[in-house]
Design a protein around this motif. Sequence first.
Motif, short mmCIF file in Angstrom:
data_model
loop_
_atom_site.label_atom_id
_atom_site.label_comp_id
_atom_site.label_asym_id
_atom_site.label_seq_id
_atom_site.Cartn_x
_atom_site.Cartn_y
_atom_site.Cartn_z
N LEU A 12 -31.26 33.73 -16.92
CA LEU A 12 -30.59 33.98 -15.73
C LEU A 12 -29.61 32.57 -16.18
CD1 LEU A 12 -33.32 34.46 -13.59
CD2 LEU A 12 -31.84 36.21 -14.27
N PRO A 13 -28.53 32.24 -15.43
CA PRO A 13 -28.05 30.87 -15.30
C PRO A 13 -28.80 29.90 -14.60
CG PRO A 13 -26.80 32.89 -14.83
CD PRO A 13 -27.61 33.46 -14.89
N ALA A 14 -28.66 28.90 -15.19
CA ALA A 14 -29.56 27.98 -14.59
C ALA A 14 -29.01 27.39 -12.93
CB ALA A 14 -29.32 26.33 -15.43
N TRP A 15 -27.94 28.25 -12.97
CA TRP A 15 -27.64 27.76 -11.35
C TRP A 15 -27.90 28.96 -10.34
CZ3 TRP A 15 -25.48 31.27 -8.81
CH2 TRP A 15 -24.92 32.64 -9.34
N LEU A 16 -27.85 29.59 -10.98
CA LEU A 16 -28.61 31.08 -10.49
C LEU A 16 -30.44 30.74 -9.90
CD1 LEU A 16 -28.62 33.92 -8.69
CD2 LEU A 16 -28.40 35.26 -10.87
N ALA A 17 -30.98 30.68 -10.97
CA ALA A 17 -32.71 30.22 -11.56
C ALA A 17 -32.53 29.44 -10.32
CB ALA A 17 -33.19 29.35 -13.03
N SER A 18 -32.30 28.08 -9.86
CA SER A 18 -32.21 27.17 -8.78
C SER A 18 -31.96 27.80 -7.36
CB SER A 18 -31.26 26.57 -9.15
OG SER A 18 -30.92 25.05 -8.30
N LEU A 19 -30.48 28.43 -7.30
CA LEU A 19 -30.37 28.66 -6.02
C LEU A 19 -31.72 29.87 -5.55
CD1 LEU A 19 -28.96 29.12 -3.09
CD2 LEU A 19 -27.48 31.27 -5.20
N ALA A 20 -32.50 30.89 -6.53
CA ALA A 20 -33.71 32.03 -6.29
C ALA A 20 -35.00 30.81 -5.73
CB ALA A 20 -33.60 32.46 -7.16
N VAL A 74 -37.08 33.14 -3.98
CA VAL A 74 -36.86 34.64 -4.51
C VAL A 74 -38.70 34.77 -5.58
CG1 VAL A 74 -35.30 36.46 -5.34
CG2 VAL A 74 -35.04 35.08 -3.62
N ASN A 75 -38.98 35.94 -5.40
CA ASN A 75 -39.75 35.93 -6.36
C ASN A 75 -38.81 37.14 -7.21
OD1 ASN A 75 -41.52 38.17 -7.95
ND2 ASN A 75 -43.09 38.07 -6.10
N CYS A 76 -38.41 36.56 -8.26
CA CYS A 76 -37.65 36.84 -9.52
C CYS A 76 -38.38 38.31 -10.43
CB CYS A 76 -37.38 35.41 -10.44
SG CYS A 76 -35.56 35.05 -9.75
N SER A 77 -39.43 38.51 -10.64
CA SER A 77 -40.43 39.54 -10.90
C SER A 77 -39.90 40.30 -10.12
CB SER A 77 -41.96 39.04 -11.75
OG SER A 77 -41.89 38.41 -11.81
N ARG A 78 -40.79 40.07 -8.78
CA ARG A 78 -39.78 40.95 -8.09
C ARG A 78 -39.54 41.69 -8.07
NH1 ARG A 78 -42.34 45.60 -6.65
NH2 ARG A 78 -44.19 44.38 -7.00
#
Length: 139
Positions: free
Chosen positions: A102-110, A115-119
Motif C-alpha cells: 500500500l502507499p505509505a500515506w494510505l496505510a498511515s490513514l488506515a 481500519v482492519n486492512c485484512s477485513r
Amino acid sequence: MKDRYSFVAVLTYADDGISIEFPDLPGCLPCADDTETALSAAREALGLHLFGMEQDGEEIPAPSPITAIRLENGQIPALIEVFMPPIRARVKESFVKKTVSLPAWLASLADENGVNCSRVFQDALKSFLHVDSAVTAST
C-alpha cells in the motif's frame, strides 16, 4: 463422504513417549508424552488425515475390527472416533498470510482510523470475485 469415522489406533509405549499408528491408514503417525495427550493427538491426526484423503479424492478404507489388530508387548488398542463437520469447517476457514503493498500515506490513514486492512481486503476480494461468504464456507 461420511460425518463420523471410527478407526483403531495402536498406542506403543516406550521410555521416550507414546507413538500412535492407525493400521488402516498408513502415514497417520502422531505421537505424545502421556496417554491423555496421545488420545487427543490421535483424534486430531485422524480427522486431518481423513480430511486430506477426502480432499484428494482417495477412498477411505473400511476400518478393521479391533479384534483383527495384532499387538506386541507395550501396545494397546484404542478406538478413535472423529466427527468430521467441525474439522472440515476449521480447515476450510483457516487463513493464509498474503503480503500486500500500500502507499505509505494510505496505510498511515488506515491506521489512524483503526481500519482492519485484512477485513477490508477480504471483503473487497469477495466483492471483486463475486463470491458470497455463505458459498465460501461450504466449499
